[in-house]
Scaffold this motif. Structure first.
Motif, PDB file in Angstrom:
ATOM      1  N   ASP A 135     -27.347  14.253-125.432  1.00  0.00           N
ATOM      2  CA  ASP A 135     -27.832  12.894-125.139  1.00  0.00           C
ATOM      3  C   ASP A 135     -27.893  12.663-123.626  1.00  0.00           C
ATOM      4  OD1 ASP A 135     -25.141  12.792-124.618  1.00  0.00           O
ATOM      5  OD2 ASP A 135     -24.712  11.068-125.913  1.00  0.00           O
ATOM      6  N   LYS A 175     -25.087  21.410-125.223  1.00  0.00           N
ATOM      7  CA  LYS A 175     -24.418  21.501-126.526  1.00  0.00           C
ATOM      8  C   LYS A 175     -25.124  20.595-127.530  1.00  0.00           C
ATOM      9  CE  LYS A 175     -19.953  21.101-126.762  1.00  0.00           C
ATOM     10  NZ  LYS A 175     -18.698  20.365-126.554  1.00  0.00           N
ATOM     11  N   LYS A 209     -17.904  25.591-129.393  1.00  0.00           N
ATOM     12  CA  LYS A 209     -19.208  25.559-128.709  1.00  0.00           C
ATOM     13  C   LYS A 209     -19.056  25.679-127.204  1.00  0.00           C
ATOM     14  CE  LYS A 209     -21.952  23.348-132.166  1.00  0.00           C
ATOM     15  NZ  LYS A 209     -22.212  22.027-132.749  1.00  0.00           N
ATOM     16  N   ASP A 258     -24.497  17.414-122.493  1.00  0.00           N
ATOM     17  CA  ASP A 258     -24.582  17.092-123.915  1.00  0.00           C
ATOM     18  C   ASP A 258     -26.038  16.828-124.281  1.00  0.00           C
ATOM     19  OD1 ASP A 258     -21.938  17.401-124.603  1.00  0.00           O
ATOM     20  OD2 ASP A 258     -21.496  15.259-124.796  1.00  0.00           O
ATOM     21  N   SER A 305     -20.301  22.676-137.726  1.00  0.00           N
ATOM     22  CA  SER A 305     -21.246  21.613-137.339  1.00  0.00           C
ATOM     23  C   SER A 305     -20.599  20.262-137.609  1.00  0.00           C
ATOM     24  CB  SER A 305     -22.541  21.760-138.124  1.00  0.00           C
ATOM     25  OG  SER A 305     -22.260  21.744-139.502  1.00  0.00           O
ATOM     26  N   ASN A 306     -19.494  20.017-136.970  1.00  0.00           N
ATOM     27  CA  ASN A 306     -18.831  18.714-137.112  1.00  0.00           C
ATOM     28  C   ASN A 306     -18.197  18.345-135.777  1.00  0.00           C
ATOM     29  OD1 ASN A 306     -16.192  19.979-136.916  1.00  0.00           O
ATOM     30  ND2 ASN A 306     -16.607  20.751-138.979  1.00  0.00           N
TER      31      ASN A 306
HETATM   32  N1  UDP Z   1     -21.764  17.427-131.448  1.00  0.00           N
HETATM   33  C1  UDP Z   1     -21.593  18.564-132.183  1.00  0.00           C
HETATM   34  N2  UDP Z   1     -21.237  18.442-133.510  1.00  0.00           N
HETATM   35  C2  UDP Z   1     -21.075  17.229-134.099  1.00  0.00           C
HETATM   36  C3  UDP Z   1     -21.253  16.070-133.333  1.00  0.00           C
HETATM   37  C4  UDP Z   1     -21.587  16.196-131.987  1.00  0.00           C
HETATM   38  O1  UDP Z   1     -21.751  19.666-131.666  1.00  0.00           O
HETATM   39  O2  UDP Z   1     -20.769  17.167-135.283  1.00  0.00           O
HETATM   40  C5  UDP Z   1     -22.145  17.553-130.024  1.00  0.00           C
HETATM   41  C6  UDP Z   1     -23.354  16.707-129.707  1.00  0.00           C
HETATM   42  O3  UDP Z   1     -24.514  17.444-129.938  1.00  0.00           O
HETATM   43  C7  UDP Z   1     -23.131  16.352-128.256  1.00  0.00           C
HETATM   44  C8  UDP Z   1     -21.621  16.369-128.109  1.00  0.00           C
HETATM   45  O4  UDP Z   1     -21.104  17.088-129.230  1.00  0.00           O
HETATM   46  O5  UDP Z   1     -23.717  17.302-127.386  1.00  0.00           O
HETATM   47  C9  UDP Z   1     -21.023  14.966-128.103  1.00  0.00           C
HETATM   48  O6  UDP Z   1     -21.432  14.293-129.259  1.00  0.00           O
HETATM   49  P1  UDP Z   1     -21.484  12.698-129.368  1.00  0.00           P
HETATM   50  O7  UDP Z   1     -22.263  12.172-128.232  1.00  0.00           O
HETATM   51  O8  UDP Z   1     -21.946  12.358-130.749  1.00  0.00           O
HETATM   52  O9  UDP Z   1     -19.960  12.339-129.279  1.00  0.00           O
HETATM   53  P2  UDP Z   1     -19.071  11.602-128.201  1.00  0.00           P
HETATM   54  O10 UDP Z   1     -19.565  12.037-126.848  1.00  0.00           O
HETATM   55  O11 UDP Z   1     -19.281  10.150-128.443  1.00  0.00           O
HETATM   56  O12 UDP Z   1     -17.709  12.103-128.547  1.00  0.00           O
END
Ligand code: UDP
Length: 267
Positions: free
Chosen positions: A103, A20, A81, A101, A71-72
Protein backbone atom coordinates in the motif's frame (compact mmCIF):
# COMPACT_ATOMS: atom_id res chain seq x y z
CA UNK A 1 17.17 1.31 -18.34
CA UNK A 2 14.28 3.59 -17.27
CA UNK A 3 16.05 4.54 -14.04
CA UNK A 4 18.74 6.50 -15.83
CA UNK A 5 16.08 8.89 -17.12
CA UNK A 6 15.36 9.80 -13.49
CA UNK A 7 18.83 10.52 -12.21
CA UNK A 8 22.28 11.39 -13.51
CA UNK A 9 23.72 9.52 -10.56
CA UNK A 10 24.12 5.99 -11.87
CA UNK A 11 25.08 4.69 -8.44
CA UNK A 12 21.50 5.29 -7.27
CA UNK A 13 20.05 3.04 -9.97
CA UNK A 14 22.05 0.22 -8.43
CA UNK A 15 19.18 -0.37 -6.01
CA UNK A 16 17.12 -3.42 -5.18
CA UNK A 17 13.53 -2.92 -4.04
CA UNK A 18 11.09 -5.52 -2.73
CA UNK A 19 7.39 -5.04 -2.12
CA UNK A 20 5.73 -7.40 0.31
CA UNK A 21 2.31 -8.56 -0.78
CA UNK A 22 -0.20 -11.39 -0.49
CA UNK A 23 -2.39 -13.16 -3.03
CA UNK A 24 -5.60 -11.41 -2.02
CA UNK A 25 -3.95 -8.02 -2.62
CA UNK A 26 -2.64 -8.69 -6.12
CA UNK A 27 -5.56 -7.12 -7.97
CA UNK A 28 -6.44 -4.25 -5.67
CA UNK A 29 -2.98 -3.22 -4.42
CA UNK A 30 -0.27 -4.56 -6.75
CA UNK A 31 -1.94 -3.46 -10.00
CA UNK A 32 -1.98 0.24 -8.96
CA UNK A 33 1.76 -0.02 -8.20
CA UNK A 34 2.46 -1.63 -11.58
CA UNK A 35 0.50 1.15 -13.28
CA UNK A 36 2.43 3.90 -11.52
CA UNK A 37 5.83 3.91 -9.79
CA UNK A 38 6.84 0.36 -10.76
CA UNK A 39 7.08 1.51 -14.38
CA UNK A 40 9.89 3.91 -13.45
CA UNK A 41 12.05 1.24 -11.81
CA UNK A 42 10.79 -1.94 -13.43
CA UNK A 43 14.21 -3.63 -13.53
CA UNK A 44 14.87 -3.05 -9.84
CA UNK A 45 11.52 -3.90 -8.19
CA UNK A 46 10.31 -7.39 -7.18
CA UNK A 47 7.09 -8.42 -5.44
CA UNK A 48 7.31 -11.04 -2.67
CA UNK A 49 4.09 -12.99 -2.32
CA UNK A 50 2.53 -16.30 -1.28
CA UNK A 51 0.83 -17.57 -4.45
CA UNK A 52 1.69 -17.84 -8.13
CA UNK A 53 -0.17 -15.40 -10.37
CA UNK A 54 0.33 -15.51 -14.11
CA UNK A 55 -1.22 -12.10 -14.71
CA UNK A 56 1.03 -10.32 -12.23
CA UNK A 57 4.08 -12.29 -13.43
CA UNK A 58 3.39 -11.23 -16.99
CA UNK A 59 2.78 -7.59 -16.11
CA UNK A 60 6.00 -7.41 -14.07
CA UNK A 61 8.18 -9.39 -16.52
CA UNK A 62 8.47 -12.22 -14.00
CA UNK A 63 9.22 -10.00 -11.03
CA UNK A 64 6.75 -11.86 -8.79
CA UNK A 65 8.41 -14.19 -6.28
CA UNK A 66 6.21 -16.89 -4.81
CA UNK A 67 7.29 -18.02 -1.34
CA UNK A 68 6.21 -20.83 0.89
CA UNK A 69 5.24 -18.26 3.54
CA UNK A 70 1.72 -18.30 4.99
CA UNK A 71 -0.86 -16.00 3.41
CA UNK A 72 -2.05 -14.48 6.66
CA UNK A 73 -1.23 -11.61 8.98
CA UNK A 74 0.44 -13.76 11.66
CA UNK A 75 3.87 -12.71 12.83
CA UNK A 76 5.57 -15.81 11.53
CA UNK A 77 4.14 -15.44 8.00
CA UNK A 78 5.15 -11.79 7.76
CA UNK A 79 8.64 -12.49 9.15
CA UNK A 80 8.95 -15.34 6.64
CA UNK A 81 8.29 -12.80 3.87
CA UNK A 82 10.82 -10.28 5.18
CA UNK A 83 13.33 -13.14 5.37
CA UNK A 84 12.57 -13.84 1.68
CA UNK A 85 13.01 -10.14 0.87
CA UNK A 86 16.42 -10.21 2.55
CA UNK A 87 17.34 -13.40 0.65
CA UNK A 88 16.38 -11.68 -2.58
CA UNK A 89 18.70 -8.77 -1.69
CA UNK A 90 21.46 -11.30 -1.02
CA UNK A 91 21.04 -12.73 -4.53
CA UNK A 92 21.06 -9.24 -6.09
CA UNK A 93 24.05 -7.30 -4.77
CA UNK A 94 23.23 -3.57 -4.94
CA UNK A 95 24.31 -0.30 -3.41
CA UNK A 96 20.95 0.12 -1.67
CA UNK A 97 18.19 -2.25 -0.59
CA UNK A 98 14.69 -0.95 0.17
CA UNK A 99 11.50 -2.61 1.37
CA UNK A 100 7.98 -1.27 0.85
CA UNK A 101 4.51 -2.59 1.62
CA UNK A 102 1.95 -3.08 -1.14
CA UNK A 103 0.00 0.00 0.00
CA UNK A 104 3.02 2.29 -0.49
CA UNK A 105 3.34 4.81 -3.29
CA UNK A 106 7.08 5.35 -3.77
CA UNK A 107 8.15 8.76 -5.04
CA UNK A 108 11.29 7.55 -6.75
CA UNK A 109 12.81 11.02 -7.29
CA UNK A 110 12.48 11.92 -3.64
CA UNK A 111 13.95 8.57 -2.54
CA UNK A 112 16.98 9.27 -4.70
CA UNK A 113 17.24 12.81 -3.29
CA UNK A 114 17.41 11.32 0.19
CA UNK A 115 19.78 8.44 -0.56
CA UNK A 116 22.29 10.63 -2.38
CA UNK A 117 23.12 12.24 0.96
CA UNK A 118 24.43 8.95 2.32
CA UNK A 119 27.36 6.80 1.24
CA UNK A 120 26.33 3.19 0.65
CA UNK A 121 29.87 2.16 1.62
CA UNK A 122 29.02 3.09 5.21
CA UNK A 123 26.31 1.56 7.41
CA UNK A 124 22.92 3.21 6.97
CA UNK A 125 19.50 2.10 8.22
CA UNK A 126 17.05 4.69 6.90
CA UNK A 127 13.32 4.92 7.56
CA UNK A 128 10.67 6.28 9.89
CA UNK A 129 9.66 5.31 13.40
CA UNK A 130 6.01 4.63 14.18
CA UNK A 131 6.45 4.88 17.96
CA UNK A 132 8.53 7.31 19.95
CA UNK A 133 9.82 5.03 22.67
CA UNK A 134 12.31 2.22 22.27
CA UNK A 135 11.16 -1.38 22.28
CA UNK A 136 12.72 -3.93 24.58
CA UNK A 137 13.50 -7.55 23.86
CA UNK A 138 15.09 -10.31 25.86
CA UNK A 139 17.54 -12.28 23.75
CA UNK A 140 19.96 -14.87 25.09
CA UNK A 141 19.14 -13.74 28.65
CA UNK A 142 20.01 -10.12 28.01
CA UNK A 143 17.66 -7.13 27.74
CA UNK A 144 18.07 -4.93 24.66
CA UNK A 145 16.44 -1.57 23.86
CA UNK A 146 16.13 -0.49 20.25
CA UNK A 147 14.19 1.55 17.67
CA UNK A 148 12.93 0.25 14.36
CA UNK A 149 11.81 1.64 11.02
CA UNK A 150 8.14 0.85 10.50
CA UNK A 151 7.74 -1.54 7.56
CA UNK A 152 4.51 0.13 6.47
CA UNK A 153 6.39 3.31 5.54
CA UNK A 154 9.29 1.52 3.81
CA UNK A 155 12.96 1.54 4.77
CA UNK A 156 16.37 1.29 3.13
CA UNK A 157 19.64 -0.41 4.01
CA UNK A 158 23.03 0.45 2.57
CA UNK A 159 25.22 -2.20 1.02
CA UNK A 160 27.73 -2.04 3.85
CA UNK A 161 25.02 -2.56 6.48
CA UNK A 162 23.35 -5.30 4.48
CA UNK A 163 26.62 -7.22 4.35
CA UNK A 164 26.60 -7.24 8.16
CA UNK A 165 22.95 -8.42 8.25
CA UNK A 166 23.73 -11.33 5.92
CA UNK A 167 24.78 -13.68 8.70
CA UNK A 168 21.37 -13.28 10.40
CA UNK A 169 19.15 -13.85 7.36
CA UNK A 170 18.71 -17.61 7.60
CA UNK A 171 17.88 -17.17 11.28
CA UNK A 172 15.52 -14.24 10.79
CA UNK A 173 12.26 -16.06 11.55
CA UNK A 174 13.85 -17.80 14.53
CA UNK A 175 15.08 -14.49 15.95
CA UNK A 176 11.66 -12.92 15.39
CA UNK A 177 10.00 -15.87 17.17
CA UNK A 178 12.51 -15.77 19.97
CA UNK A 179 11.94 -12.07 20.79
CA UNK A 180 8.21 -12.39 19.95
CA UNK A 181 8.07 -9.26 17.79
CA UNK A 182 6.87 -8.47 14.24
CA UNK A 183 9.15 -8.54 11.20
CA UNK A 184 10.05 -4.83 11.07
CA UNK A 185 10.75 -4.71 14.82
CA UNK A 186 12.91 -7.83 14.51
CA UNK A 187 15.01 -6.23 11.79
CA UNK A 188 15.41 -3.12 13.98
CA UNK A 189 16.53 -5.38 16.82
CA UNK A 190 19.16 -7.09 14.65
CA UNK A 191 20.48 -3.79 13.28
CA UNK A 192 20.45 -1.66 16.43
CA UNK A 193 21.07 -4.24 19.16
CA UNK A 194 23.08 -7.00 17.51
CA UNK A 195 25.00 -5.02 14.89
CA UNK A 196 25.07 -1.67 16.70
CA UNK A 197 23.93 0.69 13.93
CA UNK A 198 21.24 3.26 14.78
CA UNK A 199 18.22 4.12 12.69
CA UNK A 200 18.58 7.36 10.72
CA UNK A 201 15.10 8.77 10.78
CA UNK A 202 13.69 10.45 7.66
CA UNK A 203 10.29 11.96 8.32
CA UNK A 204 9.26 11.91 4.66
CA UNK A 205 8.46 8.18 4.69
CA UNK A 206 4.76 7.67 5.56
CA UNK A 207 2.62 4.70 6.49
CA UNK A 208 -1.14 4.42 6.86
CA UNK A 209 -0.65 4.70 10.63
CA UNK A 210 -0.31 8.45 10.00
CA UNK A 211 -3.12 10.79 8.96
CA UNK A 212 -2.54 11.12 5.21
CA UNK A 213 -5.09 13.87 4.54
CA UNK A 214 -2.46 16.58 5.11
CA UNK A 215 -0.65 15.58 1.90
CA UNK A 216 -1.93 17.32 -1.20
CA UNK A 217 -0.79 18.55 -4.59
CA UNK A 218 1.34 21.26 -2.91
CA UNK A 219 3.55 19.00 -0.82
CA UNK A 220 3.59 15.59 -2.53
CA UNK A 221 6.97 16.05 -4.12
CA UNK A 222 8.75 16.22 -0.76
CA UNK A 223 7.44 12.84 0.40
CA UNK A 224 9.41 9.63 -0.12
CA UNK A 225 6.52 7.23 0.44
CA UNK A 226 2.77 7.56 0.88
CA UNK A 227 0.08 5.07 1.70
CA UNK A 228 -3.67 4.60 2.15
CA UNK A 229 -6.11 2.52 4.12
CA UNK A 230 -9.56 1.76 2.74
CA UNK A 231 -10.98 0.63 6.10
CA UNK A 232 -10.33 3.96 7.86
CA UNK A 233 -10.85 6.12 4.78
CA UNK A 234 -7.29 7.44 5.16
CA UNK A 235 -6.04 8.80 1.84
CA UNK A 236 -3.83 11.52 0.41
CA UNK A 237 -5.97 14.61 -0.14
CA UNK A 238 -5.99 14.64 -3.92
CA UNK A 239 -8.90 14.10 -6.31
CA UNK A 240 -8.92 10.68 -7.88
CA UNK A 241 -7.60 10.39 -11.42
CA UNK A 242 -10.70 10.43 -13.71
CA UNK A 243 -13.39 8.68 -11.68
CA UNK A 244 -12.68 7.22 -8.27
CA UNK A 245 -13.52 3.64 -9.34
CA UNK A 246 -10.58 3.82 -11.68
CA UNK A 247 -8.23 5.14 -9.01
CA UNK A 248 -9.41 3.94 -5.58
CA UNK A 249 -5.89 4.06 -4.09
CA UNK A 250 -5.29 7.57 -5.57
CA UNK A 251 -1.94 6.33 -6.87
CA UNK A 252 -2.67 7.50 -10.42
CA UNK A 253 -3.60 10.96 -9.18
CA UNK A 254 -0.44 11.14 -7.06
CA UNK A 255 1.72 9.82 -9.90
CA UNK A 256 0.29 12.24 -12.46
CA UNK A 257 0.67 15.14 -10.07
CA UNK A 258 4.36 14.30 -9.68
CA UNK A 259 5.22 13.01 -13.14
CA UNK A 260 2.72 14.53 -15.56
CA UNK A 261 4.51 13.27 -18.67
CA UNK A 262 3.99 9.57 -17.90
CA UNK A 263 1.90 7.77 -20.49
CA UNK A 264 -1.05 7.01 -18.17
CA UNK A 265 -1.34 10.75 -17.46
CA UNK A 266 -1.52 11.92 -21.04
CA UNK A 267 -4.93 10.65 -22.16
N1 UDP B 1 0.25 -8.89 4.26
C1 UDP B 1 0.55 -10.20 4.05
N2 UDP B 1 -0.35 -11.16 4.44
C2 UDP B 1 -1.54 -10.83 5.01
C3 UDP B 1 -1.84 -9.48 5.23
C4 UDP B 1 -0.91 -8.51 4.85
O1 UDP B 1 1.62 -10.51 3.52
O2 UDP B 1 -2.32 -11.71 5.34
C5 UDP B 1 1.22 -7.85 3.84
C6 UDP B 1 0.56 -6.80 2.98
O3 UDP B 1 0.61 -7.19 1.65
C7 UDP B 1 1.38 -5.57 3.29
C8 UDP B 1 1.88 -5.81 4.71
O4 UDP B 1 1.72 -7.21 4.97
O5 UDP B 1 2.48 -5.43 2.41
C9 UDP B 1 1.08 -5.03 5.74
O6 UDP B 1 -0.27 -5.33 5.60
P1 UDP B 1 -1.44 -4.35 6.10
O7 UDP B 1 -1.21 -3.01 5.53
O8 UDP B 1 -2.74 -5.03 5.80
O9 UDP B 1 -1.24 -4.40 7.65
P2 UDP B 1 -0.76 -3.34 8.72
O10 UDP B 1 0.34 -2.53 8.09
O11 UDP B 1 -1.97 -2.52 9.02
O12 UDP B 1 -0.32 -4.22 9.84
Amino acid sequence: DQCQQLTQNKELCNISITVKTTNSNHQKKVIPIIQTWFSQLASQVYFITDREDRTISRLTHNHLIDTKCGSNHYRESLSCKLEEELRHFGRNPSNWYCHFDDDNYLNVNRLFDVLKNYDFRNDWYIGKKSINHKLSAIYKNKVHYFSFATGGAGFCLSKSLFNKISTYIEDFVNISNSIGLPDDCSLGFIIESLIGVNLTEIHDFHSHLEYLGSFNSNNLKNQVSLSYKFETNNFVNISAFKNSDEDPTKFKAIHCNLYSKQSICLN
